[in-house]
Scaffold this motif. Structure first.
Motif, PDB file in Angstrom:
ATOM      1  N   UNK A  98       1.280  -1.317   0.196  1.00  0.00           N
ATOM      2  CA  UNK A  98       0.147  -0.075   0.370  1.00  0.00           C
ATOM      3  C   UNK A  98       0.924   1.329  -0.063  1.00  0.00           C
ATOM      4  N   UNK A  99       2.311   1.359   0.753  1.00  0.00           N
ATOM      5  CA  UNK A  99       3.419   2.432   0.512  1.00  0.00           C
ATOM      6  C   UNK A  99       4.196   1.560   0.194  1.00  0.00           C
ATOM      7  N   UNK A 100       5.261   2.666  -0.369  1.00  0.00           N
ATOM      8  CA  UNK A 100       6.538   2.709  -0.790  1.00  0.00           C
ATOM      9  C   UNK A 100       6.907   1.828  -2.276  1.00  0.00           C
ATOM     10  N   UNK A 101       7.846   2.144  -2.344  1.00  0.00           N
ATOM     11  CA  UNK A 101       8.327   1.180  -3.083  1.00  0.00           C
ATOM     12  C   UNK A 101       9.955   0.382  -3.495  1.00  0.00           C
ATOM     13  N   UNK A 102      10.032   0.493  -2.682  1.00  0.00           N
ATOM     14  CA  UNK A 102      11.601  -0.025  -1.854  1.00  0.00           C
ATOM     15  C   UNK A 102      11.556  -1.113  -2.501  1.00  0.00           C
ATOM     16  N   UNK A 103      12.732  -2.185  -3.125  1.00  0.00           N
ATOM     17  CA  UNK A 103      12.857  -3.736  -3.783  1.00  0.00           C
ATOM     18  C   UNK A 103      13.524  -3.895  -2.233  1.00  0.00           C
ATOM     19  N   UNK A 104      13.538  -5.612  -2.305  1.00  0.00           N
ATOM     20  CA  UNK A 104      13.878  -6.179  -0.660  1.00  0.00           C
ATOM     21  C   UNK A 104      14.151  -7.086  -1.882  1.00  0.00           C
ATOM     22  N   UNK A 105      13.748  -8.138  -2.763  1.00  0.00           N
ATOM     23  CA  UNK A 105      14.310  -8.610  -3.404  1.00  0.00           C
ATOM     24  C   UNK A 105      15.664  -9.140  -3.921  1.00  0.00           C
ATOM     25  N   UNK A 106      16.865  -9.890  -3.257  1.00  0.00           N
ATOM     26  CA  UNK A 106      17.903 -10.209  -3.307  1.00  0.00           C
ATOM     27  C   UNK A 106      18.644 -10.427  -4.551  1.00  0.00           C
ATOM     28  N   UNK A 107      19.823  -9.900  -5.049  1.00  0.00           N
ATOM     29  CA  UNK A 107      19.737 -10.345  -6.821  1.00  0.00           C
ATOM     30  C   UNK A 107      19.712 -10.459  -7.772  1.00  0.00           C
ATOM     31  N   UNK A 108      18.884  -8.987  -7.499  1.00  0.00           N
ATOM     32  CA  UNK A 108      17.716  -8.109  -8.938  1.00  0.00           C
ATOM     33  C   UNK A 108      17.502  -7.438  -8.936  1.00  0.00           C
ATOM     34  N   UNK A 109      17.396  -6.179 -10.040  1.00  0.00           N
ATOM     35  CA  UNK A 109      17.360  -4.826 -10.478  1.00  0.00           C
ATOM     36  C   UNK A 109      16.206  -4.796 -10.316  1.00  0.00           C
ATOM     37  N   UNK A 110      15.874  -3.052  -9.885  1.00  0.00           N
ATOM     38  CA  UNK A 110      14.986  -2.428  -9.565  1.00  0.00           C
ATOM     39  C   UNK A 110      13.731  -1.960 -10.862  1.00  0.00           C
ATOM     40  N   UNK A 111      15.023  -1.868 -12.457  1.00  0.00           N
ATOM     41  CA  UNK A 111      14.032  -1.365 -12.714  1.00  0.00           C
ATOM     42  C   UNK A 111      15.052  -1.563 -14.250  1.00  0.00           C
TER      43      UNK A 111
END
Length: 420
Positions: free
Chosen positions: A165-178
């Motif tokens: 519902x809030x924030x767009x911080x990626x927490x998945x390791x070993x991958x790119x954000x965009x």
């Protein structure tokens, strides 16, 4: 119940046939035995070599009409014996390797959406990493233009770990954000060229202050060129990286590659080449500058030796690499081939302690035999002769033998097809 299932199958088959659609269902079973004694890093004292069998199993379905392409690939990746017998559940090795739909607006323009392999040219920057049992795929949107000898792709991806519902911080390791990229390719009679621009965004997370979380972008730009005349061919890769790395260092790095191949006969082909990837003195960025090239999403296993000492989950941001190699491809008959490669490795930047830049030499042998139409057997052996510089780089001075052997069987039958 069986009659209902059979009727459904017959109806679906007739529907495909009458609408000029194409359906293909195929499968793959690929077990591979490996013996590792110095694979990826120098073998230490007081350790036993590793030996295991891994396996990839896939079920693929592709559906094509005049206006739509659809593809699903389900896979299971496991190591033999990773769960007890009579176990009620497997380890989580089952996944959707690909699941995409491609909308064809006209014969030249399409939109491809979903989980998909992204692979271009010789797979130096984007590749499917087919050697790895799990392989690589991206959740992406791809706009494609293809007419005659010209191709133009625009790709976009934006990753999140979960719905929120809030924030767009990626927490998945070993991958790119965009990522956003453009790839252009053109073929001529004896020459072909590609241009790639990649805007690569990595998620920076500040554990002490979430207000500092941000996406840090680097840019990669370059070309892949090929020229062929008669029995002689040339291939080159030229890439430059700039922008910022994950540590917010200023990035300035490059890759230069050149390869020549000559077909001696119908049975023999030789290749001579070299690749330079820039690096950092003493193996780390300094004074806010990073000069180490990163071949982000390429099939790195096929470059710089098969023992994966460089850029396969390692050697990122380090001293770079100079790889000079000689290869030979021998075709014994229609069923069997042998590939032989010799690599000489050197650091592109200074090693700690004024050590020699010489890292070592690797020999790779791969034999392939087509047992029958849908069955292939491959076997390989590799040996690394490490120099003092490699011992410094890997922080291992034990002086042990480093080798690797493997044998792989690939079974890929077509289970059903409407193709004529």
């Amino acid at each position: 119940m069986k009659l209902v299932k059979l009727s459904t199958l017959i109806f679906f088959t007739l529907l495909i046939t009458t609408t000029n659609a194409q359906l293909k269902i195929d499968a793959e079973v690929r077990p591979r035995f490996e013996y590792r004694h110095g694979f990826k890093t120098l073998f230490p004292d007081d350790a036993d070599p590793a030996a295991f069998v891994s396996q990839r199993t896939r079920l693929n379905a592709g559906y094509k009409t005049e206006k739509l392409n659809f593809y699903v690939s389900l896979q299971d990746v496991r190591v033999w014996g990773d769960v007890p017998q009579l176990n009620t559940a497997d380890k989580n090795g089952f996944s959707v390797q690909q699941a995409w739909g491609e909308i064809l607006f006209n014969p030249n323009i399409s939109l491809k959406l979903g989980r998909q392999e992204i692979s271009y040219d010789d797979q130096r920057i984007f590749g499917n990493v087919g050697w790895a049992q799990q392989a690589r795929s991206h959740d992406a949107a791809l706009i494609r233009y293809n007419k005659d000898s010209f191709k133009f792709d625009l790709g976009f991806a934006f990753n999140q770990g979960e719905e929120s519902l809030t924030e767009t911080t990626l927490t998945t390791p070993n991958t790119y954000k965009s990522i956003q990229y453009a790839w252009l390719h053109k073929d001529w009679e004896n020459f072909s060229g590609s241009f790639l621009f990649l805007n690569n965004g990595l998620q920076y997370t500040d554990d002490t202050n979430s207000d500092n979380n941000e996406t840090r972008y680097s840019q990669t730009v370059g070309t892949h060129l090929k020229y062929k005349t008669g029995k002689l061919g040339f291939t080159s890769n030229l890439y430059y990286q700039f922008g910022n790395d994950l540590g917010d260092n200023d990035l300035s790095a490059y890759l230069l590659g050149l390869e020549a191949d000559y077909k001696l006969s119908e049975q023999w082909k030789i290749l001579l080449g070299g690749e330079l990837q820039s690096g950092n003195d003493n193996g780390a960025p300094a004074n806010g500058d990073n000069e180490a090239f990163t071949p982000f999403y390429g099939t790195n296993h096929k470059f710089n030796g098969l023992m994966d000492y460089f850029y396969v989950g390692n050697h990122i941001g380090n001293v770079g690499l100079i790889d000079l190699y000689l290869k030979a491809n021998v075709k014994f008959n229609q069923k069997s081939t042998l590939n032989v490669a010799a690599h000489n490795f050197m650091a592109a930047a200074d090693l700690p302690g004024d050590e020699s830049k010489q890292l070592g030499t690797e020999i790779d042998l791969v034999y392939s035999y087509n047992l029958q139409k849908n069955v292939n057997i491959k076997a390989g052996y590799s040996h690394l002769f490490a120099s003092d510089g490699m011992e410094v780089l890997k922080n291992n001075f034990d002086g042990n033998t480093n080798n690797w052997g493997w044998i792989m069987v690939t079974i890929k039958p077509t289970l059903f097809t409407t193709n004529k």
